[in-house]
Design a protein around this motif. Sequence first.
Motif, short mmCIF file in Angstrom:
data_model
loop_
_atom_site.label_atom_id
_atom_site.label_comp_id
_atom_site.label_asym_id
_atom_site.label_seq_id
_atom_site.Cartn_x
_atom_site.Cartn_y
_atom_site.Cartn_z
N ILE A 99 0.82 -1.20 0.00
CA ILE A 99 0.00 0.00 0.00
C ILE A 99 0.86 1.27 0.00
CG2 ILE A 99 -1.73 1.33 1.27
CD1 ILE A 99 -2.82 -1.30 2.36
N ARG A 100 1.80 1.35 0.94
CA ARG A 100 2.60 2.57 1.06
C ARG A 100 3.86 2.29 1.87
NH1 ARG A 100 2.30 4.43 6.25
NH2 ARG A 100 0.46 3.82 7.47
N GLU A 101 4.79 3.24 1.82
CA GLU A 101 6.01 3.13 2.59
C GLU A 101 5.76 3.45 4.06
OE1 GLU A 101 9.17 5.41 0.91
OE2 GLU A 101 9.38 4.07 -0.83
N GLU A 102 6.60 2.92 4.90
CA GLU A 102 6.57 3.23 6.32
C GLU A 102 7.06 4.67 6.52
OE1 GLU A 102 7.78 0.67 10.22
OE2 GLU A 102 9.39 1.10 8.81
N ARG A 103 6.42 5.42 7.41
CA ARG A 103 6.88 6.78 7.67
C ARG A 103 6.55 7.21 9.10
NH1 ARG A 103 3.02 10.94 7.18
NH2 ARG A 103 0.97 10.29 6.40
N ALA A 104 7.22 8.26 9.54
CA ALA A 104 7.00 8.78 10.89
C ALA A 104 5.80 9.72 10.90
CB ALA A 104 8.25 9.51 11.37
N PHE A 105 5.12 9.79 12.05
CA PHE A 105 3.98 10.70 12.20
C PHE A 105 4.24 11.63 13.38
CE2 PHE A 105 2.37 7.01 10.00
CZ PHE A 105 1.55 7.55 9.03
N SER A 106 3.79 12.86 13.22
CA SER A 106 4.07 13.87 14.26
C SER A 106 3.15 13.73 15.46
CB SER A 106 3.94 15.28 13.66
OG SER A 106 2.65 15.46 13.10
N SER A 107 2.02 13.04 15.28
CA SER A 107 1.07 12.86 16.39
C SER A 107 0.26 11.60 16.19
CB SER A 107 0.13 14.07 16.47
OG SER A 107 -0.72 14.12 15.33
N LEU A 108 -0.35 11.14 17.28
CA LEU A 108 -1.20 9.96 17.18
C LEU A 108 -2.43 10.23 16.32
CD1 LEU A 108 -1.14 8.49 20.81
CD2 LEU A 108 -0.14 7.49 18.74
N SER A 109 -2.91 11.48 16.32
CA SER A 109 -4.07 11.80 15.50
C SER A 109 -3.73 11.70 14.01
CB SER A 109 -4.60 13.19 15.83
OG SER A 109 -3.62 14.19 15.58
N ASP A 110 -2.51 12.11 13.63
CA ASP A 110 -2.09 11.96 12.23
C ASP A 110 -1.96 10.49 11.86
OD1 ASP A 110 -2.01 14.68 11.90
OD2 ASP A 110 0.17 14.86 12.13
N LEU A 111 -1.41 9.70 12.79
CA LEU A 111 -1.29 8.26 12.56
C LEU A 111 -2.67 7.63 12.39
CD1 LEU A 111 0.21 5.56 12.48
CD2 LEU A 111 0.23 5.56 14.98
N LYS A 112 -3.61 8.00 13.25
CA LYS A 112 -4.96 7.45 13.16
C LYS A 112 -5.60 7.78 11.82
CE LYS A 112 -9.48 7.37 15.39
NZ LYS A 112 -10.32 7.85 16.52
N GLU A 113 -5.43 9.01 11.35
CA GLU A 113 -6.01 9.40 10.06
C GLU A 113 -5.44 8.56 8.93
OE1 GLU A 113 -6.48 13.38 7.22
OE2 GLU A 113 -5.50 13.53 9.17
N GLN A 114 -4.13 8.33 8.97
CA GLN A 114 -3.51 7.53 7.92
C GLN A 114 -3.99 6.08 7.97
OE1 GLN A 114 -1.15 8.38 5.24
NE2 GLN A 114 -2.15 6.43 4.76
N LEU A 115 -4.12 5.54 9.18
CA LEU A 115 -4.59 4.16 9.31
C LEU A 115 -6.02 4.02 8.82
CD1 LEU A 115 -3.08 3.13 12.77
CD2 LEU A 115 -2.18 2.68 10.48
N GLU A 116 -6.82 5.00 9.03
CA GLU A 116 -8.19 4.98 8.52
C GLU A 116 -8.18 4.97 6.98
OE1 GLU A 116 -9.79 8.41 10.45
OE2 GLU A 116 -10.51 7.27 12.20
N ASN A 117 -7.26 5.75 6.39
CA ASN A 117 -7.13 5.75 4.93
C ASN A 117 -6.65 4.39 4.41
OD1 ASN A 117 -7.93 8.43 4.76
ND2 ASN A 117 -5.84 9.23 4.82
N ASP A 118 -5.70 3.82 5.15
CA ASP A 118 -5.19 2.50 4.76
C ASP A 118 -6.32 1.48 4.77
OD1 ASP A 118 -2.62 3.56 4.62
OD2 ASP A 118 -2.07 2.89 6.64
N LYS A 119 -7.14 1.51 5.82
CA LYS A 119 -8.21 0.54 5.94
C LYS A 119 -9.25 0.73 4.84
CE LYS A 119 -11.31 -1.55 9.35
NZ LYS A 119 -11.67 -1.61 10.79
N SER A 120 -9.58 1.98 4.55
CA SER A 120 -10.60 2.24 3.53
C SER A 120 -10.12 1.80 2.14
CB SER A 120 -10.98 3.73 3.51
OG SER A 120 -9.86 4.53 3.13
N SER A 121 -8.80 1.80 1.91
CA SER A 121 -8.28 1.37 0.62
C SER A 121 -8.41 -0.14 0.43
CB SER A 121 -6.80 1.78 0.48
OG SER A 121 -5.96 0.95 1.26
N ILE A 122 -8.63 -0.86 1.52
CA ILE A 122 -8.76 -2.33 1.47
C ILE A 122 -10.21 -2.75 1.43
CG2 ILE A 122 -8.31 -4.47 2.73
CD1 ILE A 122 -5.81 -3.07 3.88
N ILE A 123 -11.04 -2.11 2.26
CA ILE A 123 -12.46 -2.45 2.32
C ILE A 123 -13.13 -2.19 0.98
CG2 ILE A 123 -14.67 -1.90 3.38
CD1 ILE A 123 -13.18 -1.30 5.95
#
Length: 267
Positions: free
Chosen positions: A243-267
């Motif tokens: 799906i995408r490369e591993e990367r650092a996130f500045s906050s847990l909220s940014d990480l959560k947003e990205q994970l939601e995008n990752d999940k939606s790309s699979i569903i």
Amino acid sequence: METQRKAIALGDFDGMHRAHKTVVTGAKNVVIYCVNNRFSLLQKSIFERRFPNAVFAEFEEIKNMDAKQFVDNILLKELGAEMLLCGYNFRFGKNAMWSASDLRKYLEEKDVWVRILEHLDYKGEPINSTRIRACVNEGRIEEANEMLGYAFTFESEVEHGDKRGRTIGFPTINQKLPKGLVVPKFGVYESRAEIDGKMFKAFTNIGIRPSFRLEEPISESHIFDFTGDLYEKNIRIELIRYIREERAFSSLSDLKEQLENDKSSII
């Protein structure tokens, strides 16, 4: 009518990819003799379950045998071969001294059949373990899976982590990567997790988690539509798509947003 001959398939069989399968299906009830036992594409525990008719060579015992000794002592005497199957590029004996053609020539007077299987191509080039390992390393997991004939798979025990994912609604299972297995390109993959015989959609991060910096890479999988305790269970993971490369996130909220995008790309 002639009785069925005992058939032995010879090869490295790292991963048992599609070209390997043409060798092992070349006769009925074939015994698979794994010469090198590298297992960089499919770990041995999974290999043994999938191919219960496999015999694993003691490589330290055979690596210095000349070709004639290997044929006489291992293939004929120990394994009782009456028919041998191998790929066109199979070489064996000390310093890889004999080819598949040499094997056939030596055995033709002993009434032992040798069937040499031609290469199987993918995108115009022969399928081999080196090509597949390169695809896994480079994140071209869909190409690797095409050549393997199944999804790149590993299994290991679920370990305790820092439980940070559950605080943002994405609990994960943490697993060490099996020793000797080729390490996939770091990043996030669409995946599948097998739990008690049932397959679940998931996404899996392979890497060192740049936001938190681990010393060695691990596998972290978020399993869709599953709740329960999997600690200390052996769970099998299949990688489907990068799906995408591993990367650092500045906050847990940014990480959560990205994970939601990752999940939606699979569903």
